[in-house]
Design a protein around this motif. Structure first.
Motif, PDB file in Angstrom:
ATOM      1  N   VAL A 104       0.850  -1.190   0.000  1.00 45.51           N
ATOM      2  CA  VAL A 104       0.000   0.000   0.000  1.00 45.51           C
ATOM      3  C   VAL A 104       0.884   1.237   0.000  1.00 45.51           C
ATOM      4  O   VAL A 104       1.862   1.308   0.750  1.00 45.51           O
ATOM      5  N   PHE A 105       0.554   2.208  -0.865  1.00 46.92           N
ATOM      6  CA  PHE A 105       1.261   3.486  -0.856  1.00 46.92           C
ATOM      7  C   PHE A 105       0.214   4.585  -0.914  1.00 46.92           C
ATOM      8  O   PHE A 105      -0.542   4.697  -1.868  1.00 46.92           O
ATOM      9  N   ASP A 106       0.157   5.384   0.141  1.00 42.95           N
ATOM     10  CA  ASP A 106      -0.873   6.408   0.247  1.00 42.95           C
ATOM     11  C   ASP A 106      -0.304   7.582   1.031  1.00 42.95           C
ATOM     12  O   ASP A 106       0.385   7.393   2.038  1.00 42.95           O
ATOM     13  N   THR A 148       3.320   9.708   4.603  1.00 46.09           N
ATOM     14  CA  THR A 148       2.623   8.484   4.213  1.00 46.09           C
ATOM     15  C   THR A 148       1.594   8.127   5.275  1.00 46.09           C
ATOM     16  O   THR A 148       1.781   8.403   6.456  1.00 46.09           O
ATOM     17  N   LYS A 149       0.513   7.491   4.847  1.00 47.79           N
ATOM     18  CA  LYS A 149      -0.533   7.062   5.775  1.00 47.79           C
ATOM     19  C   LYS A 149      -0.158   5.729   6.426  1.00 47.79           C
ATOM     20  O   LYS A 149       0.718   5.007   5.936  1.00 47.79           O
ATOM     21  N   THR A 150      -0.859   5.393   7.493  1.00 48.82           N
ATOM     22  CA  THR A 150      -0.665   4.125   8.196  1.00 48.82           C
ATOM     23  C   THR A 150      -0.689   2.952   7.213  1.00 48.82           C
ATOM     24  O   THR A 150      -1.527   2.905   6.317  1.00 48.82           O
ATOM     25  N   ASN A 151       0.275   2.048   7.382  1.00 47.50           N
ATOM     26  CA  ASN A 151       0.444   0.838   6.545  1.00 47.50           C
ATOM     27  C   ASN A 151       1.140   1.099   5.209  1.00 47.50           C
ATOM     28  O   ASN A 151       1.366   0.171   4.439  1.00 47.50           O
ATOM     29  N   SER A 152       1.490   2.350   4.922  1.00 50.70           N
ATOM     30  CA  SER A 152       2.092   2.666   3.629  1.00 50.70           C
ATOM     31  C   SER A 152       3.594   2.386   3.616  1.00 50.70           C
ATOM     32  O   SER A 152       4.289   2.566   4.615  1.00 50.70           O
ATOM     33  N   VAL A 153       4.078   1.979   2.457  1.00 50.00           N
ATOM     34  CA  VAL A 153       5.519   1.833   2.266  1.00 50.00           C
ATOM     35  C   VAL A 153       6.148   3.206   2.070  1.00 50.00           C
ATOM     36  O   VAL A 153       5.450   4.212   1.917  1.00 50.00           O
ATOM     37  N   ALA A 154       7.473   3.259   2.054  1.00 51.26           N
ATOM     38  CA  ALA A 154       8.195   4.510   1.847  1.00 51.26           C
ATOM     39  C   ALA A 154       8.097   4.952   0.382  1.00 51.26           C
ATOM     40  O   ALA A 154       7.640   4.202  -0.479  1.00 51.26           O
ATOM     41  N   GLY A 155       8.551   6.156   0.116  1.00 52.56           N
ATOM     42  CA  GLY A 155       8.525   6.653  -1.257  1.00 52.56           C
ATOM     43  C   GLY A 155       9.317   7.936  -1.387  1.00 52.56           C
ATOM     44  O   GLY A 155      10.178   8.248  -0.559  1.00 52.56           O
ATOM     45  N   SER A 156       9.009   8.690  -2.413  1.00 54.45           N
ATOM     46  CA  SER A 156       9.637   9.990  -2.636  1.00 54.45           C
ATOM     47  C   SER A 156       8.620  10.897  -3.302  1.00 54.45           C
ATOM     48  O   SER A 156       7.614  10.429  -3.847  1.00 54.45           O
ATOM     49  N   LEU A 157       8.865  12.196  -3.246  1.00 57.17           N
ATOM     50  CA  LEU A 157       7.925  13.134  -3.858  1.00 57.17           C
ATOM     51  C   LEU A 157       8.641  14.058  -4.830  1.00 57.17           C
ATOM     52  O   LEU A 157       9.855  14.231  -4.770  1.00 57.17           O
ATOM     53  N   ASN A 158       7.860  14.639  -5.723  1.00 59.18           N
ATOM     54  CA  ASN A 158       8.391  15.562  -6.716  1.00 59.18           C
ATOM     55  C   ASN A 158       7.437  16.749  -6.846  1.00 59.18           C
ATOM     56  O   ASN A 158       6.233  16.572  -7.029  1.00 59.18           O
ATOM     57  N   ILE A 159       7.991  17.954  -6.745  1.00 56.68           N
ATOM     58  CA  ILE A 159       7.198  19.178  -6.882  1.00 56.68           C
ATOM     59  C   ILE A 159       7.136  19.541  -8.361  1.00 56.68           C
ATOM     60  O   ILE A 159       8.163  19.808  -8.997  1.00 56.68           O
ATOM     61  N   GLN A 160       5.937  19.557  -8.912  1.00 58.74           N
ATOM     62  CA  GLN A 160       5.758  19.923 -10.312  1.00 58.74           C
ATOM     63  C   GLN A 160       5.723  21.447 -10.458  1.00 58.74           C
ATOM     64  O   GLN A 160       5.498  22.179  -9.499  1.00 58.74           O
ATOM     65  N   THR A 177      16.259  14.322  -4.865  1.00 58.36           N
ATOM     66  CA  THR A 177      15.330  13.322  -4.339  1.00 58.36           C
ATOM     67  C   THR A 177      14.822  13.776  -2.982  1.00 58.36           C
ATOM     68  O   THR A 177      15.602  14.144  -2.108  1.00 58.36           O
ATOM     69  N   VAL A 178      13.506  13.784  -2.823  1.00 59.88           N
ATOM     70  CA  VAL A 178      12.895  14.150  -1.546  1.00 59.88           C
ATOM     71  C   VAL A 178      12.177  12.915  -1.009  1.00 59.88           C
ATOM     72  O   VAL A 178      11.155  12.496  -1.557  1.00 59.88           O
ATOM     73  N   ALA A 179      12.714  12.330   0.038  1.00 64.73           N
ATOM     74  CA  ALA A 179      12.212  11.052   0.545  1.00 64.73           C
ATOM     75  C   ALA A 179      10.973  11.212   1.413  1.00 64.73           C
ATOM     76  O   ALA A 179      10.791  12.225   2.098  1.00 64.73           O
ATOM     77  N   LEU A 180      10.120  10.183   1.352  1.00 65.88           N
ATOM     78  CA  LEU A 180       8.973  10.057   2.248  1.00 65.88           C
ATOM     79  C   LEU A 180       9.190   8.806   3.095  1.00 65.88           C
ATOM     80  O   LEU A 180       9.403   7.724   2.555  1.00 65.88           O
ATOM     81  N   ALA A 181       9.117   8.952   4.400  1.00 65.08           N
ATOM     82  CA  ALA A 181       9.364   7.822   5.299  1.00 65.08           C
ATOM     83  C   ALA A 181       8.199   6.841   5.273  1.00 65.08           C
ATOM     84  O   ALA A 181       7.043   7.227   5.073  1.00 65.08           O
ATOM     85  N   THR A 186       3.739  15.128  -6.727  1.00 66.09           N
ATOM     86  CA  THR A 186       3.574  13.758  -7.179  1.00 66.09           C
ATOM     87  C   THR A 186       4.439  12.828  -6.334  1.00 66.09           C
ATOM     88  O   THR A 186       5.648  13.031  -6.236  1.00 66.09           O
ATOM     89  N   SER A 187       3.818  11.846  -5.714  1.00 63.72           N
ATOM     90  CA  SER A 187       4.547  10.900  -4.858  1.00 63.72           C
ATOM     91  C   SER A 187       4.640   9.532  -5.522  1.00 63.72           C
ATOM     92  O   SER A 187       3.689   9.088  -6.165  1.00 63.72           O
ATOM     93  N   THR A 188       5.793   8.880  -5.341  1.00 64.45           N
ATOM     94  CA  THR A 188       6.049   7.568  -5.947  1.00 64.45           C
ATOM     95  C   THR A 188       6.569   6.616  -4.888  1.00 64.45           C
ATOM     96  O   THR A 188       7.457   6.977  -4.109  1.00 64.45           O
ATOM     97  N   SER A 189       6.030   5.407  -4.853  1.00 61.76           N
ATOM     98  CA  SER A 189       6.471   4.435  -3.848  1.00 61.76           C
ATOM     99  C   SER A 189       7.882   3.942  -4.141  1.00 61.76           C
ATOM    100  O   SER A 189       8.330   3.930  -5.286  1.00 61.76           O
ATOM    101  N   ALA A 190       8.569   3.525  -3.094  1.00 59.44           N
ATOM    102  CA  ALA A 190       9.943   3.048  -3.224  1.00 59.44           C
ATOM    103  C   ALA A 190       9.996   1.586  -3.614  1.00 59.44           C
ATOM    104  O   ALA A 190      11.057   1.066  -3.949  1.00 59.44           O
TER     105      ALA A 190
END
Length: 200
Positions: free
Chosen positions: A36-38, A80-92, A152-156, A195-199
């Motif tokens: 899950v990625f949210d 990231t919301k509960t149960n979500s995997v990590a990811g990264s974001l990009n500012i358009q 790269t801007v990481a999301l925990a 825009t967020s993308t899962s790792a």
């Protein structure tokens, strides 16, 4: 007599060839579950919600009018919301809408911005050696430009019981000191898409 014995031998060989082989089989199965990625965002660092469509959340910039040389700061935090995997974001690049009756020069064309990763969203966040997301120490961008190339801007990742640690983003929007006198009274709205993308 010899002919009869030979015939008997041939019949014996034929009976042996009709025996069937034994057969056995094994089976194996595998089960699969998708990750899950949210994500969700906040403009005050406290209250988080989904904002899937534009214009989304309203960043709390100082709403007083801007003159040449004015600078405004606004915070946006993403996590990231509960149960979500990590990811990264990009500012358009921002989508800019100017006042419906405004004519050139337009305020949206004149405004400039920079963006750093910081929970403290004041002028101090842009001094020293901040983590730049858009622009840099001497690099102030037009609103219609996006995240620095190669950044790269990481999301925990979240846990099963709590959301991930927030990634705070501080926007600095300015009207250059040399801005045209003809910009007086004009308006502009900028909408940034994150825009967020899962790792994984």
């Amino acid at each position: 007599m010899r002919a009869l014995l030979a015939g008997g031998l041939v019949l014996g060989v034929g009976a042996t060839a009709t025996l069937a082989a034994w057969v056995d089989s094994e089976n194996a199965a595998g089960s699969f579950t998708a990750t899950v990625f949210d994500t969700e965002a906040s403009v005050n660092g406290t209250t988080y919600a989904d904002h899937p469509t534009a214009p989304g959340a309203t960043i709390a910039f100082d709403t007083s009018g801007m003159s040449a040389g004015s600078v405004r700061y606004g915070l946006l935090s993403v996590r990231t919301k509960t149960n979500s995997v990590a990811g990264s974001l990009n500012i358009q690049a921002a989508t800019v809408t100017n006042g419906t009756t405004d004519t050139a020069p337009l305020l949206g064309d004149a405004l400039r911005y920079r963006l750093v990763r910081s929970a403290t969203c004041t002028a101090a966040a842009f001094t020293g050696t901040p983590t730049w997301v858009v622009g840099g120490a001497t690099d102030v961008r037009a609103l219609n430009t996006g995240q620095n190339a190669g950044t790269t801007v990481a999301l925990a990742a979240a846990t099963t019981s709590a959301p991930g640690a927030a990634t705070p983003l501080c926007f600095e929007v300015s009207l250059p000191t040399g801005a045209s006198n003809s910009l007086q009274g004009k308006s502009a709205t900028a909408v940034w898409t994150v825009t967020s993308t899962s790792a994984q």
